[in-house]
Design a protein around this motif. Structure first.
Motif, PDB file in Angstrom:
ATOM      1  N   VAL A  26      41.928  38.264  46.765  1.00 26.68           N
ATOM      2  CA  VAL A  26      42.047  40.012  46.383  1.00 26.68           C
ATOM      3  C   VAL A  26      41.068  40.498  47.449  1.00 26.68           C
ATOM      4  O   VAL A  26      40.691  41.652  47.149  1.00 26.68           O
ATOM      5  N   ILE A  41      50.187  49.665  44.047  1.00 29.33           N
ATOM      6  CA  ILE A  41      50.708  48.349  43.550  1.00 29.33           C
ATOM      7  C   ILE A  41      49.656  47.410  44.479  1.00 29.33           C
ATOM      8  O   ILE A  41      49.393  46.514  43.757  1.00 29.33           O
ATOM      9  N   GLY A  42      49.788  47.550  45.846  1.00 25.15           N
ATOM     10  CA  GLY A  42      49.037  46.783  46.502  1.00 25.15           C
ATOM     11  C   GLY A  42      47.506  46.658  46.214  1.00 25.15           C
ATOM     12  O   GLY A  42      46.882  45.467  46.256  1.00 25.15           O
ATOM     13  N   ALA A  64      47.083  46.945  41.463  1.00 21.07           N
ATOM     14  CA  ALA A  64      47.615  46.513  40.450  1.00 21.07           C
ATOM     15  C   ALA A  64      47.743  44.978  40.718  1.00 21.07           C
ATOM     16  O   ALA A  64      47.202  44.040  39.807  1.00 21.07           O
ATOM     17  N   ARG A  65      48.256  44.589  41.862  1.00 27.22           N
ATOM     18  CA  ARG A  65      48.604  42.937  41.826  1.00 27.22           C
ATOM     19  C   ARG A  65      47.138  42.353  42.151  1.00 27.22           C
ATOM     20  O   ARG A  65      47.069  40.866  42.186  1.00 27.22           O
ATOM     21  N   ALA A  97      53.897  46.492  37.591  1.00 27.36           N
ATOM     22  CA  ALA A  97      53.432  45.654  38.254  1.00 27.36           C
ATOM     23  C   ALA A  97      51.990  45.458  37.493  1.00 27.36           C
ATOM     24  O   ALA A  97      51.447  44.140  37.557  1.00 27.36           O
ATOM     25  N   GLU A 101      52.931  42.949  34.768  1.00 29.59           N
ATOM     26  CA  GLU A 101      52.728  41.576  35.103  1.00 29.59           C
ATOM     27  C   GLU A 101      51.640  40.803  35.347  1.00 29.59           C
ATOM     28  O   GLU A 101      51.282  39.761  35.136  1.00 29.59           O
ATOM     29  N   ALA A 102      50.760  41.854  36.000  1.00 33.86           N
ATOM     30  CA  ALA A 102      49.434  41.371  36.261  1.00 33.86           C
ATOM     31  C   ALA A 102      48.364  40.998  34.924  1.00 33.86           C
ATOM     32  O   ALA A 102      47.738  39.948  34.893  1.00 33.86           O
ATOM     33  N   GLU A 128      49.654  37.766  33.436  1.00 29.73           N
ATOM     34  CA  GLU A 128      49.444  36.480  34.525  1.00 29.73           C
ATOM     35  C   GLU A 128      48.115  35.917  33.549  1.00 29.73           C
ATOM     36  O   GLU A 128      47.850  34.883  33.981  1.00 29.73           O
TER      37      GLU A 128
END
Length: 435
Positions: free
Chosen positions: A58, A86-87, A90-91, A187, A190-191, A194
């Motif tokens: 990250v 998102i990039g 979020a992720r 996103a 989903e993160a 995880e």
């Protein structure tokens, strides 16, 4: 001695205020650790703060976002905004959170301070306040919270005050959240999954304003659209104070700033300065025949690059340096031509300087729109203006006193506020004592 963990994404414009805040808290007796990218380890350590690195998955280079976000240069408008969100925000949540979790497990902290875009704190903020440390946010960007009183962030539309404008705002917010920006929400969901945390139900745009115990906005209300939904946990504390004379060597031409000619400063900042033909070169060309002194800062690029981009010769009224001490420069300026970095805009306004803004990346179009809305400058509505457009805007700002007056009004609004670091430090003391 209180111990604070400060967290920031590895983006200079977001990190620098966090480091400045950390330095101020340290001067007030706190122990400070800063979690951010390895690129900025020296910046943190030279400020007398402890450094903790983000994990590689990250950690990105804000000077090479194309490597982190491949294909971003081919995207425009809302698609580009969505891709970046998102990039970059979020992720990265799982990796950022694991770094925070490891530090909390190995160190003893009394509170956490997160730059508002450090979304890796979302899993921790999902806990009940009694089950976690106090967490406050610091925002170095314009307010992005959705509101019936403002158009959605990313559209760069003026908010409007009529019933029709509010209906437009509500419809646009609903459409964007369910349509173009829905992938951002997915996103984030989903993160969070995880790392085993259920989504909070708070939208990405509202996260900073509804999740932190307190949020300190490093700007003033006069530069921000009113929002009836803004919680009372959000405070406008103004930009961080200048640190006084920098002690840096001044260029040999510095005395030219006292020649009596209007001084126009132009900069593309320290990140969006790869292509100097976007703003710096058009400004030098636009003003080459004007009776002004044009002072350009390259943000670290070699001065020779400017000379080359100008065809091998600088205009006689141009003065160029890689970096310039803003605390000494801005009070001598009459106009600031900028690509819309929020920090630079605020520093200009703290000096009462009107602006010409040409922003097209990250949050810069929104900054430009706010400058025009507040009456303290002109929004060129492009990141690559032609020289003629720059010339007309500079002439307008120099010729119409309303721009200077609006900028000085914001300057005065900033000056009457207490020191933001005192405000934040006192709030942290109360939160820690209350816990």
């Amino acid at each position: 001695m209180p111990a604070y963990l400060l967290c920031s994404p590895p983006i200079y414009g977001h990190l620098q205020p966090i480091v400045d805040l950390g330095r101020g808290l340290r001067q007030r007796g706190a122990s400070v650790t800063v979690l951010t990218g390895r690129k900025y380890e020296d910046l943190v350590l030279q400020s007398g703060l402890a450094f903790a690195p983000l994990p590689g998955e990250v950690d990105f280079d804000d000077d090479d976002l194309d490597a982190w976000l491949p294909g971003r240069d081919k995207m425009h408008g809302l698609a580009a905004v969505r891709y970046g969100m998102i990039g970059m925000f979020a992720r990265v949540i799982p990796g950022q959170w694991r770094a925070v979790e490891a530090l909390l497990g190995s160190g003893s902290f009394d509170a956490i301070i997160g730059e508002a875009s450090f979304t890796g704190l979302a899993p921790y903020l999902a806990r009940a306040p009694k089950d976690r440390l106090p967490v406050v946010g610091v925002s170095a960007v314009p307010v992005i919270m959705a509101s019936v009183d403002a158009a959605p962030f990313g559209t760069a539309l003026q908010p409007g005050t009529s019933g029709l404008a509010r209906a437009r705002n509500a419809a646009l917010n609903a459409f964007l959240l369910r349509g173009p920006f829905r992938p951002v929400e997915l996103a984030v969901k989903e993160a969070m999954a995880e790392v085993g945390v259920a989504p909070s139900g708070v939208s990405f745009f509202d996260f900073a304003y509804r999740s932190f115990d307190l949020l300190f906005q490093l700007s003033v209300e006069g530069l921000e659209y009113p929002r009836r939904e803004l919680p009372d946990t959000v405070s406008f504390v103004g930009p961080l104070r200048a640190g006084g004379p920098s002690g840096a060597d001044l260029p040999g031409w510095w005395g030219d700033l006292q020649s009596g000619r209007p001084v126009v400063h132009v900069s593309q900042g320290t990140i969006d300065n790869v292509d100097l033909s976007r703003l710096l070169v058009p400004t030098l060309r636009a003003l080459a025949e004007e009776d002004v002194l044009v002072v350009a800062a390259t943000g670290g690029r070699p001065i020779a690059d400017v000379v080359t981009a100008m065809g091998g010769r600088l205009p006689s009224n141009a003065r160029v340096a890689q970096f310039l001490p803003y605390d000494e420069l801005l009070p001598l300026c009459d106009v600031f031509v900028t690509n819309g970095g929020f920090g630079g805009v605020q520093r200009a306004l703290a000096a009462g300087i009107p602006l010409v803004v040409a922003g097209s990346t990250e949050e810069k179009p929104e900054v430009a729109a706010r400058v025009q809305w507040a009456g303290c400058g002109v929004d060129l509505r492009t990141g690559t203006p032609r020289p003629g457009k720059v010339l007309a805007a500079v002439r307008r700002v120099l010729g119409e006193t309303s721009y200077r007056q609006a900028s000085e009004t914001l300057r005065d609004e900033i000056r009457v506020l207490p020191d933001p670091i005192d405000v934040i430090s006192d709030a942290l003391d109360r939160l820690v004592a209350g816990r």
